[in-house]
Structures are given as structure tokens and as C-alpha cells.
Design a protein around this motif. Sequence first.
Motif, PDB file in Angstrom:
ATOM      1  N   GLU A  61       0.833  -1.199   0.000  1.00 54.15           N
ATOM      2  CA  GLU A  61       0.000   0.000   0.000  1.00 54.15           C
ATOM      3  C   GLU A  61       0.876   1.261   0.000  1.00 54.15           C
ATOM      4  O   GLU A  61       0.599   2.227  -0.709  1.00 54.15           O
ATOM      5  CB  GLU A  61      -0.910  -0.020   1.228  1.00 54.15           C
ATOM      6  CG  GLU A  61      -1.824   1.178   1.383  1.00 54.15           C
ATOM      7  CD  GLU A  61      -3.156   1.010   0.673  1.00 54.15           C
ATOM      8  OE1 GLU A  61      -3.463  -0.117   0.240  1.00 54.15           O
ATOM      9  OE2 GLU A  61      -3.867   2.012   0.547  1.00 54.15           O
ATOM     10  N   LEU A 114      -6.905   6.782  10.336  1.00 51.19           N
ATOM     11  CA  LEU A 114      -7.801   5.739   9.823  1.00 51.19           C
ATOM     12  C   LEU A 114      -9.251   6.189   9.915  1.00 51.19           C
ATOM     13  O   LEU A 114     -10.045   5.958   9.006  1.00 51.19           O
ATOM     14  CB  LEU A 114      -7.629   4.456  10.632  1.00 51.19           C
ATOM     15  CG  LEU A 114      -6.577   3.469  10.202  1.00 51.19           C
ATOM     16  CD1 LEU A 114      -6.592   2.276  11.129  1.00 51.19           C
ATOM     17  CD2 LEU A 114      -6.828   3.013   8.768  1.00 51.19           C
ATOM     18  N   TYR A 131      -6.149   6.548   4.530  1.00 50.16           N
ATOM     19  CA  TYR A 131      -5.439   5.273   4.609  1.00 50.16           C
ATOM     20  C   TYR A 131      -3.973   5.419   4.229  1.00 50.16           C
ATOM     21  O   TYR A 131      -3.107   4.740   4.775  1.00 50.16           O
ATOM     22  CB  TYR A 131      -6.114   4.222   3.709  1.00 50.16           C
ATOM     23  CG  TYR A 131      -7.424   3.708   4.264  1.00 50.16           C
ATOM     24  CD1 TYR A 131      -7.979   4.252   5.413  1.00 50.16           C
ATOM     25  CD2 TYR A 131      -8.111   2.678   3.647  1.00 50.16           C
ATOM     26  CE1 TYR A 131      -9.172   3.787   5.932  1.00 50.16           C
ATOM     27  CE2 TYR A 131      -9.307   2.196   4.158  1.00 50.16           C
ATOM     28  CZ  TYR A 131      -9.839   2.757   5.305  1.00 50.16           C
ATOM     29  OH  TYR A 131     -11.017   2.286   5.805  1.00 50.16           O
ATOM     30  N   THR A 159      -1.059   4.213   6.683  1.00 52.13           N
ATOM     31  CA  THR A 159      -0.111   3.148   6.331  1.00 52.13           C
ATOM     32  C   THR A 159       1.321   3.659   6.369  1.00 52.13           C
ATOM     33  O   THR A 159       2.217   2.934   6.809  1.00 52.13           O
ATOM     34  CB  THR A 159      -0.365   2.568   4.927  1.00 52.13           C
ATOM     35  OG1 THR A 159      -0.837   3.597   4.088  1.00 52.13           O
ATOM     36  CG2 THR A 159      -1.352   1.452   4.971  1.00 52.13           C
ATOM     37  N   VAL A 217      -8.241  -3.860   7.916  1.00 51.88           N
ATOM     38  CA  VAL A 217      -9.042  -2.790   7.317  1.00 51.88           C
ATOM     39  C   VAL A 217      -8.560  -2.531   5.896  1.00 51.88           C
ATOM     40  O   VAL A 217      -9.350  -2.336   4.973  1.00 51.88           O
ATOM     41  CB  VAL A 217      -8.958  -1.507   8.169  1.00 51.88           C
ATOM     42  CG1 VAL A 217      -9.732  -0.374   7.502  1.00 51.88           C
ATOM     43  CG2 VAL A 217      -9.506  -1.758   9.559  1.00 51.88           C
ATOM     44  N   LEU A 218      -7.234  -2.544   5.705  1.00 52.76           N
ATOM     45  CA  LEU A 218      -6.671  -2.292   4.378  1.00 52.76           C
ATOM     46  C   LEU A 218      -7.105  -3.352   3.378  1.00 52.76           C
ATOM     47  O   LEU A 218      -7.316  -3.073   2.204  1.00 52.76           O
ATOM     48  CB  LEU A 218      -5.141  -2.271   4.435  1.00 52.76           C
ATOM     49  CG  LEU A 218      -4.499  -1.025   4.994  1.00 52.76           C
ATOM     50  CD1 LEU A 218      -2.998  -1.158   4.939  1.00 52.76           C
ATOM     51  CD2 LEU A 218      -4.948   0.192   4.222  1.00 52.76           C
ATOM     52  N   ILE A 219      -7.226  -4.595   3.846  1.00 59.67           N
ATOM     53  CA  ILE A 219      -7.578  -5.672   2.920  1.00 59.67           C
ATOM     54  C   ILE A 219      -9.079  -5.776   2.718  1.00 59.67           C
ATOM     55  O   ILE A 219      -9.572  -5.844   1.596  1.00 59.67           O
ATOM     56  CB  ILE A 219      -7.032  -7.019   3.436  1.00 59.67           C
ATOM     57  CG1 ILE A 219      -5.502  -6.966   3.455  1.00 59.67           C
ATOM     58  CG2 ILE A 219      -7.485  -8.156   2.545  1.00 59.67           C
ATOM     59  CD1 ILE A 219      -4.883  -8.196   4.028  1.00 59.67           C
ATOM     60  N   GLN A 260     -12.686   0.527   1.182  1.00 59.32           N
ATOM     61  CA  GLN A 260     -11.696   1.089   0.267  1.00 59.32           C
ATOM     62  C   GLN A 260     -10.534   0.120   0.043  1.00 59.32           C
ATOM     63  O   GLN A 260      -9.590   0.441  -0.651  1.00 59.32           O
ATOM     64  CB  GLN A 260     -11.126   2.402   0.808  1.00 59.32           C
ATOM     65  CG  GLN A 260     -11.931   3.608   0.404  1.00 59.32           C
ATOM     66  CD  GLN A 260     -12.812   4.071   1.563  1.00 59.32           C
ATOM     67  OE1 GLN A 260     -13.042   3.317   2.492  1.00 59.32           O
ATOM     68  NE2 GLN A 260     -13.285   5.284   1.489  1.00 59.32           N
ATOM     69  N   TRP A 273      -8.566  -3.781  -0.733  1.00 54.27           N
ATOM     70  CA  TRP A 273      -8.400  -4.539  -1.970  1.00 54.27           C
ATOM     71  C   TRP A 273      -9.565  -5.481  -2.245  1.00 54.27           C
ATOM     72  O   TRP A 273     -10.039  -5.581  -3.363  1.00 54.27           O
ATOM     73  CB  TRP A 273      -7.101  -5.320  -1.903  1.00 54.27           C
ATOM     74  CG  TRP A 273      -5.926  -4.420  -1.787  1.00 54.27           C
ATOM     75  CD1 TRP A 273      -5.837  -3.140  -2.264  1.00 54.27           C
ATOM     76  CD2 TRP A 273      -4.698  -4.704  -1.158  1.00 54.27           C
ATOM     77  NE1 TRP A 273      -4.623  -2.617  -1.971  1.00 54.27           N
ATOM     78  CE2 TRP A 273      -3.898  -3.556  -1.298  1.00 54.27           C
ATOM     79  CE3 TRP A 273      -4.184  -5.823  -0.508  1.00 54.27           C
ATOM     80  CZ2 TRP A 273      -2.614  -3.488  -0.791  1.00 54.27           C
ATOM     81  CZ3 TRP A 273      -2.907  -5.759  -0.017  1.00 54.27           C
ATOM     82  CH2 TRP A 273      -2.129  -4.600  -0.154  1.00 54.27           C
TER      83      TRP A 273
END
Lengths: 274, 302
Positions: free
Chosen positions: A37, A236, A241, A245, B131-133, B137, B139
Motif C-alpha cells: 500500500e 484511519l 489510509y 499506512t 481494514v486495508l484488505i 476502500q 483490496w
Amino acid sequence: MAFRKPSVLPGFGLTLGFTLLYLGLLVLIPLAGIFLETAQISWAQFWQIVTSPRALASYRLSFGASLAAALINAVFGLIVAWVLVRYRFPGRRLIDALVDLPFALPTSVAGIALTAIYSSKGWVGSLVDPWGVKVAFTPLGVTLALVFIGIPFAVRTVQPVLADLDPQVEEAAASLGATRWQTFLRVGLPALCPAVLTGFALAFARAVGEYGSVIFISGNMPMKTEIAPLLIVTKLEQYDYTGATALAVAMLVASFALLLAINLLQCWGRCRHT
Amino acid sequence: MPTDTDRSSGRPTRAIAAASLAEPRFVRLTLLGVALAFLGLFLALPLAVVFTEALRKGVACYLEAVSEPLACAAVRLTLLAAALAVPLNLVFGLAAAWAIGKFEFRGKQVLLALIDLPFSVSPVVAGMIYVLIFGLQGWLGPWLDARGIRIVFAVPGIVLATLFVTFPFVARELIPLMQEQGTAEEEAAITLGANGWQTFWRVTLPNVKWGLLYGVILCNARAMGEFGAVSVVSGHVRGLTNTLPLHVEILYNEYQSAAAFAVASLLALLALVTLAAKSAVEWRARRQMRAALAPPKEQCRV
């Protein structure tokens, strides 16, 4: 060299395969995701985010308070370990069990309890308040919360080494005319040094990432009492994001460096031991 | 092992030992006082304050706070997360300990370091990776959303975050234990005609049961008490995605201090039970160790 030594025991492929699959799916792929990311933004952008004034202030607090807390823990952890191993007194087992409380007590409970104690109306806060000392909602409060979190690391790494210390070595020093203090400084302390340092590093590493117990007592004022993990959560919650990150990568790199240092310290301790 | 050399032995060195191996009395008392004051201030006081604050507004208020529907929902979710996370990590711990403890292969040290990884990751980052995955928003978020599956800000996300932070507990207890015990007993069982499962159930498992229990106790305490990681993935939907530690935070932030401490006292009780169980297991394990005649061997893990 072959991948593994031959053995008559079955199940190597199954258990190693399951271990790698589980580790990969749950830990490695998600963690790698953070780095991927971040790779989407340029180095300049990344650098701008991780060195913004608010981020720098949060690192200063997180690392400064963690360092202070780990130092306090190293000193008092050694004293507590010494007392628990060497002295006999009523209630020793109970206190020994209590040392692990920070592992067992959920961090949010610890957070509100510490805030209640150190706020200006609390049991301790009201005692120091007349002297103009503010604890809750200041960096001092953050440090105290991090001391709480680090106690078991500092005590439990020193305790077994101290218990294993051969009394004959100290007897030898004493019989050669060393005073008790000299024996401790020249014989005891060098043997305990790797363990104390490991405990210090473990407490520090835990404190840097700590969130739950700190956010209640810190007051969370940006630039003043905002710790780095809280800044990540704030970003967050604002759906930033990229910012979150980038900061997470900075913190991960710091904790991996610490992990490496801890492993080297433990290695050093073992080399001295054998 | 406690060392009590200066009292018991009647050796000629006794006079020297008594004089120089123990600190002077006032030093001993000072050290003891400092240690007790430190632990009292940092451990006993927070524990005491939780229970006093919880009962500040009386027993009726306390009972109401811990039995209202939202608190009950939080208890149920906390139990569910632990009931899923602990067995999964237990199976993983056994598999990892079998592979690492009973076989020699390349890359073992790297694998050991990777298993410890979740301990060195901030809980906030642990929650964030999911949360990122799986976030909207993220993947996989849009793909999952199109199929009506929610992971983040729902129960699966909470379970995932709990799994991550409790990941190494059982494995960490079992791996050194199984390495230390070696493979001789298992090899004997196999040579005598037992199959793999029989060997595992009848030889290996009884040998590591205390370590296993110890790991499960620690894993369970963390699973029920995790705050940071769960807080990031939960979304704080009351009655749906609120675990007990999160419920404490919400009540506290709403200035319902007595209710917050009442719920917190449940978690504090859980912590005390955990400590008692842990001490009991340690005591049993130590007794068993003493009963087995062979002295424990030092194992080198670099």
C-alpha cells in the motif's frame, strides 16, 4: 545439504504445511499488504507524511515516554526480581503471581483505572496536585501507563537468570575479601546485565506500540500528548489510509529494528551463560 | 529454584556466607520496601480502584450495569471471539511445535522469528492490516461488498484481529518444550508399531499438557481482553460489534464512570482468575518436573 534431516517420525509435511499456510494467510500477507500500500505513493510523499510536525511530535512522545518507562522498569524490575528470588517473606507467592497482572488485565481497564488514580481528583492525583504536579493528561501520565505495561517484561526476564546464578561464585568473591556491594557490582551485575538489557528492550518495544492503556490517561492533544499509535487511528478514522499506512510502516520498521536488537541481546546472554 | 544457601548448609564457609552473602538487614528491608511500594503503586492500586469505583454507586447500580442488554451482548461477543481464536491458535501451536520441535530443517530460525512477529507489531497496526484488505476502500472490500459479505466493522473482523494478536501464545510455550523433550520417546513409540496419531495422542500430548494449558490460559486472557486491534476493526456498533473492553471505553467516554468500572471489574476478575490458574499450572508443572529425575537441560536457540 538436504532441506531436512531424515526422521522416522511422520507428519512433517502436514504440520509444516499447515504452519506456513496459517502464518502466511493470517500474518505475512496482511503485513506485506501495508508495504505494498505504501509503495503506491512516492518516496517524497512518504517522507513528507512520516516527518510532518504532528508525526514527529507523536514519535517524540511515544519513544521518549517509552524510553523513560523502560528505564524505570529496568531499575525497579531488577529490585523486584532480587527481592522475589533472594528473600523470604509472607505473601511472596501472591506478589510473584501479581507481577503478571499487566499481561492479564485488559488494557482499557488498566487505562481507566490509572486515569482514575492520577486525575486531579484521584487517590494519588489529589495528593500531588497541591504541589503543582499534574500527572493525568500530561507526558508524565503516559510514562506511568507505560511503566505499568512493562513491569512483567522487566521482572520475568531477570528472575530466572538470578535464580540460576551459582551461589558459589558469590561465595568465592566473598571469601576473597569482597564486600557485599563489591560482589554485587563485579560478580552479580555483569551476569545479570544481558537479562536486564533484554527486559529493558522488551518493555521498550511493547511500550512503543501500546495503545489501550495510554489513550485514557494521555488526553490526546495533538502535538502535546498524542502518541504515534493514536495518530494512526485518527488518520484511519478520517479515511486517510495513505497517511495511516505510511506511519504504520515507519513504526513497523522501528519495531523490527528493536526485535533484531532484542535477539542479539538474548544471543549475547546465552553466549555468556554457556 | 529458590536459593537459600546462607541458612541451610553447615559448611565451613558458613560464617563468611552469613556475613557476606546476605545484605545487611537494613538494606534488605529497604529493598523489600522499595519493591513492595513499586508493585503496590503500579499493580495493587489500579486493581483496588477498579473495584472501589465499580461499587461507588451501590450494589444495585453495579448489577444493573453488568446485566443490561448491551453489556450482555458485549459479553457474548467477547466469549465468541475467544471461543474461535483460542482453538484455532491451539491447533496452529501444536502443528508448529511438532514441525519445529521434532524435525531438523533449514530455515527454522527464520520461521521461529516470523511466529514471534505479531508480538512486536503494535495492536493498532494489527487491526489496520485487515481494514486495508477487507475495508470498503480496501483490496477485497468492493468484491466482498458486492456479494453482501462484511468482514471489517463486523464480527469476522473482530475474530481476525483477535487471532492475530493471540497468534504466538500457544506456539511459543510449546516449541521450546517439545525441542527440549527431543524425539526419543516418539521414535520408540513408532518403532513399537504405533501410528502417527497414536504417538501424538499417547506420547507427545501427555508430555506437553502443562505447557499447553499455560499457553491456552495466556491466549484466552489476551483474546478476551484485546482492545487496540479490535477497536480498529470493530466500528463500535453497539450491541453488534462491541466487545467488553470496547464497551468499557464507550461507557467511560460517555461519563458513565460507575457503569464503566462495573464492566471493567468483570474483566479484572477475569484477570485475577487467569493469574490464579496460571500460578496453579506453574506449580503443578514444577512439581512434575521435580518428580522426573532428569535435571532440565539447557537448550540453545540462537
